[in-house]
Write an enzyme that holds these catalytic residues in place. Structure first.
Site, PDB file in Angstrom:
ATOM      1  N   HIS A  62      -7.138   3.628   2.888  1.00 39.31           N
ATOM      2  CA  HIS A  62      -6.244   4.321   1.965  1.00 39.31           C
ATOM      3  C   HIS A  62      -6.995   4.623   0.674  1.00 39.31           C
ATOM      4  O   HIS A  62      -8.163   4.229   0.509  1.00 39.31           O
ATOM      5  CB  HIS A  62      -4.983   3.502   1.699  1.00 39.31           C
ATOM      6  CG  HIS A  62      -5.197   2.215   0.966  1.00 39.31           C
ATOM      7  ND1 HIS A  62      -5.939   1.164   1.475  1.00 39.31           N
ATOM      8  CD2 HIS A  62      -4.757   1.781  -0.248  1.00 39.31           C
ATOM      9  CE1 HIS A  62      -5.930   0.150   0.629  1.00 39.31           C
ATOM     10  NE2 HIS A  62      -5.231   0.512  -0.434  1.00 39.31           N
ATOM     11  N   HIS A  64      -6.592   3.820  -2.604  1.00 35.23           N
ATOM     12  CA  HIS A  64      -6.725   2.990  -3.789  1.00 35.23           C
ATOM     13  C   HIS A  64      -8.202   2.690  -3.974  1.00 35.23           C
ATOM     14  O   HIS A  64      -8.929   2.415  -3.003  1.00 35.23           O
ATOM     15  CB  HIS A  64      -5.896   1.706  -3.656  1.00 35.23           C
ATOM     16  CG  HIS A  64      -4.440   1.928  -3.905  1.00 35.23           C
ATOM     17  ND1 HIS A  64      -3.454   1.107  -3.391  1.00 35.23           N
ATOM     18  CD2 HIS A  64      -3.782   2.895  -4.626  1.00 35.23           C
ATOM     19  CE1 HIS A  64      -2.266   1.549  -3.783  1.00 35.23           C
ATOM     20  NE2 HIS A  64      -2.442   2.631  -4.527  1.00 35.23           N
ATOM     21  N   ASP A  66     -10.269   0.432  -4.835  1.00 34.11           N
ATOM     22  CA  ASP A  66     -11.042  -0.705  -4.343  1.00 34.11           C
ATOM     23  C   ASP A  66     -11.369  -0.601  -2.868  1.00 34.11           C
ATOM     24  O   ASP A  66     -12.045  -1.467  -2.315  1.00 34.11           O
ATOM     25  CB  ASP A  66     -10.301  -2.024  -4.636  1.00 34.11           C
ATOM     26  CG  ASP A  66      -8.876  -2.044  -4.124  1.00 34.11           C
ATOM     27  OD1 ASP A  66      -8.209  -0.996  -4.152  1.00 34.11           O
ATOM     28  OD2 ASP A  66      -8.417  -3.122  -3.698  1.00 34.11           O
ATOM     29  N   HIS A 141       2.380   0.065   2.700  1.00 41.75           N
ATOM     30  CA  HIS A 141       1.819  -0.113   1.369  1.00 41.75           C
ATOM     31  C   HIS A 141       2.438   0.927   0.438  1.00 41.75           C
ATOM     32  O   HIS A 141       3.241   1.759   0.868  1.00 41.75           O
ATOM     33  CB  HIS A 141       0.297   0.019   1.431  1.00 41.75           C
ATOM     34  CG  HIS A 141      -0.413  -0.480   0.214  1.00 41.75           C
ATOM     35  ND1 HIS A 141      -0.067  -1.630  -0.447  1.00 41.75           N
ATOM     36  CD2 HIS A 141      -1.469   0.039  -0.492  1.00 41.75           C
ATOM     37  CE1 HIS A 141      -0.862  -1.820  -1.470  1.00 41.75           C
ATOM     38  NE2 HIS A 141      -1.716  -0.805  -1.533  1.00 41.75           N
ATOM     39  N   ASP A 211      -4.283  -3.321   3.035  1.00 40.58           N
ATOM     40  CA  ASP A 211      -3.160  -3.603   2.137  1.00 40.58           C
ATOM     41  C   ASP A 211      -1.815  -3.328   2.819  1.00 40.58           C
ATOM     42  O   ASP A 211      -1.559  -2.209   3.273  1.00 40.58           O
ATOM     43  CB  ASP A 211      -3.279  -2.734   0.891  1.00 40.58           C
ATOM     44  CG  ASP A 211      -4.540  -3.032   0.102  1.00 40.58           C
ATOM     45  OD1 ASP A 211      -5.477  -3.595   0.687  1.00 40.58           O
ATOM     46  OD2 ASP A 211      -4.580  -2.698  -1.093  1.00 40.58           O
ATOM     47  N   HIS A 269      -8.912  -9.865   0.620  1.00 43.07           N
ATOM     48  CA  HIS A 269      -8.276  -9.041  -0.410  1.00 43.07           C
ATOM     49  C   HIS A 269      -7.636  -9.930  -1.469  1.00 43.07           C
ATOM     50  O   HIS A 269      -6.486  -9.747  -1.866  1.00 43.07           O
ATOM     51  CB  HIS A 269      -7.245  -8.094   0.224  1.00 43.07           C
ATOM     52  CG  HIS A 269      -6.899  -6.926  -0.655  1.00 43.07           C
ATOM     53  ND1 HIS A 269      -5.770  -6.909  -1.446  1.00 43.07           N
ATOM     54  CD2 HIS A 269      -7.511  -5.744  -0.860  1.00 43.07           C
ATOM     55  CE1 HIS A 269      -5.711  -5.766  -2.099  1.00 43.07           C
ATOM     56  NE2 HIS A 269      -6.766  -5.031  -1.764  1.00 43.07           N
TER      57      HIS A 269
END
Length: 304
Positions: A62, A64, A66, A141, A211, A269
């Site tokens: 995804h 994001h 990080d 998420h 996530d 994570h």
């Protein structure tokens, strides 16, 4: 044959306590799969002496930061190293826009071609070769997020050399590996397959759940996998915070592993609020004993 996962990054959001944002390398037989590419991924590849040229497939769960902010740097280094082989990239649709903008304003024209596969929010087969399949795992998420399930295809039966008759032809050996009996030209059975072969070696599997909120709907797809990585951003005392941010706790990850009957669970994570990770392991093992921490640089090998 090799089936090994190397942890390159295991922290969430930002680097902290010598932990880097999420990235992993999965080596299955002759293929190297990079899973997520957080900041400093290429430095971690160098640190653990993994050659960039071996990576032909990159999976981004995804958008994001990080999980992908290391991607432009890695792709650029591959370009500077004169890569010419196609690179296969899997991720959300917006990833193409991000890369195009970066390369536009840096006036970068890659030496190699990126073959992009846009991921949907549905479960689908996105890659296969002669030995392995990769299918998506829809996650829950804050933005579109996808996990990945890697499976070896069923393997052929093994020749039992201790009982193998002399002078069998190559075609007969191939037939035995396929599980077939051997017949003569008159259609008479010469040998039963099970008398000359051994059962096939185990087909191994790895599930990567990036996530996600705790969701039991994942369990059927994760059933009986050998190794499960499930995010565990928080400890259970922060369960409310986990739900608010669409993340999971160590106890919730362990509950999923227990219900799915997996062989081994990896926790990762980790939130930067935690310096000491031992409470994650303690919490998870109250629900699922075969729980382990995704420590950077460690390798997890699944035997046949």
């Amino acid at each position: 044959m090799t089936f090994t996962l190397t942890i390159l990054g295991s922290n969430s959001a930002a680097p902290a306590y010598n932990r880097h944002p999420t990235s992993q390398l999965l080596h299955i037989q002759q293929e190297y799969f990079l899973i997520d590419c957080g900041e400093a991924t290429q430095m971690q590849l160098n640190r653990y002496k993994i050659r960039f040229t071996k990576i032909n497939h990159i999976f981004i769960s995804h958008l994001h930061g990080d999980h992908y902010l290391g991607l432009v740097g890695l792709l650029s280094t591959m370009h500077l190293n004169k890569r010419t082989d196609d690179l296969f990239l899997y991720g959300p649709g917006g990833l193409v826009d991000i890369l195009s903008l970066q390369f536009k304003y840096s006036d970068t024209r890659l030496n190699y071609r990126i073959r992009f596969r846009e991921l949907s929010q549905q479960r689908e087969l996105i890659y296969q070769n002669d030995n392995t399949t990769v299918e998506t795992i829809p996650l829950n998420h804050r933005i579109q997020c996808t996990g990945f399930l890697f499976r070896e295809k069923p393997k052929k039966r093994r020749i039992n050399k201790d009982v193998l008759p002399d002078n069998l032809s190559l075609q007969q050996i191939i037939a035995l590996k396929k599980g077939e009996d051997l017949y003569n030209r008159q259609g008479e059975r010469l040998f039963k397959n099970e008398d000359l072969t051994l059962p096939p070696k185990k087909s191994r599997s790895y599930a990567y759940c990036s996530d996600t909120k705790y969701q039991e709907c994942l369990i059927p797809q994760l059933q009986d996998v050998d190794l499960l990585y499930h995010e565990s951003t928080f400890l259970e005392k922060e369960a409310e915070r986990a739900a608010e941010t669409f993340h999971s706790t160590a106890a919730q990850a362990a509950s999923i592993a227990h219900q799915a009957g997996v062989q081994k669970l990896l926790l990762g994570h980790f939130s930067s609020r935690y310096k000491d990770l031992s409470p994650f392991l303690e919490e998870a093992r109250q629900h699922f004993q075969e729980s382990y921490l995704a420590i950077e640089g460690e390798e997890f090998t699944i035997d046949e």
